[in-house]
Scaffold this motif. Structure first.
Motif, PDB file in Angstrom:
ATOM      1  N   THR A  46       0.848  -1.188   0.000  1.00 45.76           N
ATOM      2  CA  THR A  46       0.000   0.000   0.000  1.00 45.76           C
ATOM      3  C   THR A  46       0.883   1.237   0.000  1.00 45.76           C
ATOM      4  OG1 THR A  46      -1.710  -1.162   1.252  1.00 45.76           O
ATOM      5  CG2 THR A  46      -1.835   1.230   1.209  1.00 45.76           C
ATOM      6  N   VAL A  47       0.655   2.129  -0.970  1.00 48.64           N
ATOM      7  CA  VAL A  47       1.464   3.338  -1.126  1.00 48.64           C
ATOM      8  C   VAL A  47       0.584   4.557  -0.890  1.00 48.64           C
ATOM      9  CG1 VAL A  47       2.962   4.665  -2.661  1.00 48.64           C
ATOM     10  CG2 VAL A  47       2.912   2.169  -2.815  1.00 48.64           C
ATOM     11  N   SER A  48       1.020   5.441   0.009  1.00 54.07           N
ATOM     12  CA  SER A  48       0.228   6.633   0.323  1.00 54.07           C
ATOM     13  C   SER A  48       1.154   7.793   0.657  1.00 54.07           C
ATOM     14  CB  SER A  48      -0.720   6.356   1.497  1.00 54.07           C
ATOM     15  OG  SER A  48       0.023   6.024   2.659  1.00 54.07           O
ATOM     16  N   ARG A  49       0.544   8.955   0.886  1.00 53.59           N
ATOM     17  CA  ARG A  49       1.302  10.138   1.270  1.00 53.59           C
ATOM     18  C   ARG A  49       0.710  10.718   2.538  1.00 53.59           C
ATOM     19  NH1 ARG A  49       4.071  14.354  -2.757  1.00 53.59           N
ATOM     20  NH2 ARG A  49       4.983  15.769  -1.240  1.00 53.59           N
ATOM     21  N   ALA A  50       1.554  11.035   3.494  1.00 56.38           N
ATOM     22  CA  ALA A  50       1.094  11.576   4.770  1.00 56.38           C
ATOM     23  C   ALA A  50       0.341  12.887   4.550  1.00 56.38           C
ATOM     24  CB  ALA A  50       2.277  11.800   5.703  1.00 56.38           C
ATOM     25  N   GLY A  51      -0.798  13.020   5.209  1.00 58.27           N
ATOM     26  CA  GLY A  51      -1.578  14.246   5.123  1.00 58.27           C
ATOM     27  C   GLY A  51      -2.349  14.424   3.838  1.00 58.27           C
ATOM     28  N   SER A  52      -2.337  13.422   2.961  1.00 58.63           N
ATOM     29  CA  SER A  52      -3.033  13.548   1.676  1.00 58.63           C
ATOM     30  C   SER A  52      -4.425  12.949   1.753  1.00 58.63           C
ATOM     31  CB  SER A  52      -2.233  12.843   0.575  1.00 58.63           C
ATOM     32  OG  SER A  52      -2.954  12.840  -0.643  1.00 58.63           O
ATOM     33  N   SER A  53      -5.358  13.554   1.021  1.00 57.34           N
ATOM     34  CA  SER A  53      -6.721  13.028   0.965  1.00 57.34           C
ATOM     35  C   SER A  53      -6.886  12.000  -0.156  1.00 57.34           C
ATOM     36  CB  SER A  53      -7.718  14.181   0.730  1.00 57.34           C
ATOM     37  OG  SER A  53      -7.423  14.860  -0.489  1.00 57.34           O
ATOM     38  N   GLU A  54      -5.821  11.785  -0.934  1.00 55.09           N
ATOM     39  CA  GLU A  54      -5.892  10.815  -2.014  1.00 55.09           C
ATOM     40  C   GLU A  54      -6.026   9.401  -1.473  1.00 55.09           C
ATOM     41  OE1 GLU A  54      -2.596  11.129  -4.640  1.00 55.09           O
ATOM     42  OE2 GLU A  54      -2.901  13.246  -5.060  1.00 55.09           O
ATOM     43  N   LYS A  55      -6.737   8.577  -2.212  1.00 54.53           N
ATOM     44  CA  LYS A  55      -6.914   7.187  -1.836  1.00 54.53           C
ATOM     45  C   LYS A  55      -5.592   6.443  -2.015  1.00 54.53           C
ATOM     46  CE  LYS A  55      -9.788   3.148  -2.866  1.00 54.53           C
ATOM     47  NZ  LYS A  55     -10.867   2.622  -3.743  1.00 54.53           N
TER      48      LYS A  55
END
Length: 543
Positions: free
Chosen positions: A184-193
């Motif tokens: 799972t790949v995400s960005r801190a503080g981002s609203s993107e799924k």
């Protein structure tokens, strides 16, 4: 019974007894503190291992589950959590001296969470292996033994203090595998799924923090498609794992561009792509090159898929620390139509910014026509551009969700089939003493200065030459909803274009025409009626 057969039977019996008895005599859980300690020391993270069991037939120790802590700057939840861990071991040392010599590690069905910091400066895996000097390695250790004969204390899981020098641990494993993982790949503080990569399999041989090692990786991409990497990585950068050297061949099949994570979703770019190329990194600068073939390409958010395959042959140089890069080669091809793209980008912020140039001369319109919907160009229903050439010279700048495109466009010797500009301009051409009811519109020349931003498109210095009909000049705008607002002149007669790109309305500018006639009359000494030419305007309602 033959004496030899009796001896053989006794030996077999003894072996069977040993196979049955050893798992009860060797308590695999006695190695758990040591395994946790050495893995933790090697990774610079707290490692928790579940119940251990010994399998003599496979020569391995298995754990019910395993978790690896995240960088505390990112999260208190695990960085990796797997249903089971299989540890291949050397059986003879394990049985007779109770030494744990690890030959293979396999994570089964792990959940791996990769998180990029809000400012884009680092990833949560960047600090992996960032440890103080003196950590012990896996191998040749017994339960509760740190590897130092004079100490029976387990090795402690350590991380470097702010002022300590980072160094690579001495951990080495002949085989290191990840089986059926989920990334799972995400960005801190981002609203993107978050983007999820399933069926992640990784095979590493001769793994070491201090030397290069070969690896293979495969995964299912978000929204479909597959990814394969085959190459060499290492040695692991002790200060930042993200800066580890890497050389690999990359193969991607049926990747959904909008959901892949390789292209900023704010750009509006979409499509299904295949890619063959390479990626190399020296730990400071990464280079990637290859060919990307995209079906159903969409370039802007309000566009629609292109009708033909678009190929991009490119080469990029990327600064890993600054998260900036340069597109040194970019050839965008659709059939025989080829445009050249070059420039720079900055990906360190939440939204990527670019500064690019796109230019081409003499592109065949027949090959480009299927691309028009992808860039948001809508022609009147049933119409089609045929023949001729297109030249363009654009600068594309700004964050990808608010791009500003400026430049020039020139179309020559083309035909807008199934659209009669003559009929639309009948009232205006009548004033000029010209007919023009042809079914198609022949365009000898069209040129304009163009400015495109999220609010819409502005065209200045429009020059349209339609043989036997009119020379049209002017300027105007196309809104984000494709509404038209143009002030034009055809052979000196003013008119407006309103409506939409799909249904344009050509309206004579009566007020502007009257003002022109009055102005002309004031300067006309011939005595001729200045309004005589305007009577044709009212013979037919405008289309």
């Amino acid at each position: 019974m033959n004496r030899r057969l009796k001896i053989l039977a006794i030996v077999v019996g003894v072996l069977i007894v040993i196979l049955i008895a050893v798992p009860f005599l060797v308590d695999a859980n006695a190695f758990r503190p040591k395994l946790e300690s050495d893995l933790g020391a090697a990774l610079g993270r707290t490692v928790k291992v579940g119940n251990l069991s010994l399998s003599l037939l496979s020569g391995s120790v298995s754990a019910d589950d395993i978790s690896i802590a995240d960088d505390p700057a990112f999260s208190k939840t695990p960085f990796v959590q797997a249903k089971s861990l299989k540890v291949g071991v050397e059986l003879i040392p394990l049985i007779f001296s109770k030494s744990l010599n690890v030959t293979e590690l396999t994570l089964n069905q792990p959940e791996i969470s990769l998180v990029r910091s809000q400012d884009g400066a680092k990833w949560n895996f960047s600090s992996l292996g960032n440890t103080s000097p003196g950590n012990t390695s896996l191998g040749n250790t017994g339960p509760g033994n740190s590897g130092n004969k004079e100490s029976a204390e387990p090795a402690k899981t350590t991380t470097p203090s702010a002022g300590s020098a980072a160094s690579n641990p001495s951990l080495s494993v002949a085989k290191l595998n990840v089986s059926d993982g989920r990334l799972t790949v995400s960005r801190a503080g981002s609203s993107e799924k978050p983007r999820v990569y399933d069926k992640v399999d990784i095979e590493v041989t001769n793994f070491s923090f201090t030397n290069p090692f070969p690896f293979k990786m495969s995964a299912s991409l978000p929204a479909g498609g597959s990814l394969k990497l085959d190459g060499t990585a290492g040695p692991i950068n002790a200060g930042n794992a993200e800066l580890t050297p890497l050389q690999a061949k990359v193969t991607v099949h049926q990747m959904n561009l909008g959901a892949s994570g390789f292209i900023d979703p704010a750009s509006g770019i979409a499509g299904v792509a295949d890619f063959d190329g390479t990626v190399t990194s020296d730990g400071h600068e990464a280079k990637t090159a290859g060919t990307l073939k995209v079906d159903k390409l969409q370039v802007v958010q309000k566009g629609s898929p292109a009708g033909k395959t678009v190929a991009l042959q490119y080469s990029v140089t990327h600064n890993l620390a600054a998260q900036t890069g340069t597109l040194t080669q970019g050839e965008v091809a659709m059939g025989k139509a080829v445009a050249h793209l070059s420039g720079t980008y900055d990906a360190h912020a939440t939204t990527t910014s670019i500064n690019m140039k796109l230019n081409s001369q003499g592109m065949p319109v027949d090959d480009l026509e299927a691309m028009l919907p992808a860039v948001g160009v809508t022609l009147p229903p049933g119409s089609q551009l045929k023949g001729g050439t297109l030249a363009l010279d654009f600068s594309i700048t700004g964050p990808v969700d608010k791009l500003v495109t400026t430049g020039t466009i020139k179309l020559q010797n083309s035909t807008l089939a199934a659209f009669s500009l003559g009929s639309k301009l009948s009232s205006i051409t009548a004033l000029a003493g010209k007919g023009g009811g042809a079914k198609d519109t022949t365009i000898q020349n069209f040129s304009a200065d163009v400015h495109v931003d999220p609010s819409g498109t502005r065209a200045d210095n429009i020059d349209l030459v339609v043989p036997s009909l009119a020379t049209v000049t002017g300027a105007g705008t196309v809104s984000a909803s494709n509404a038209l607002d143009f002030k034009m002149k055809g052979d000196g007669i003013p008119f407006a274009i309103q409506g939409t790109t799909a249904d344009p309305k050509f309206i004579p500018d009566v007020k502007g025409m009257a003002a022109g006639l009055v102005k002309g009359a004031l300067g006309d000494k011939s005595g001729k009626n200045p309004l005589s030419g305007a009577t044709g305007l009212f013979k037919k309602k405008p289309n």
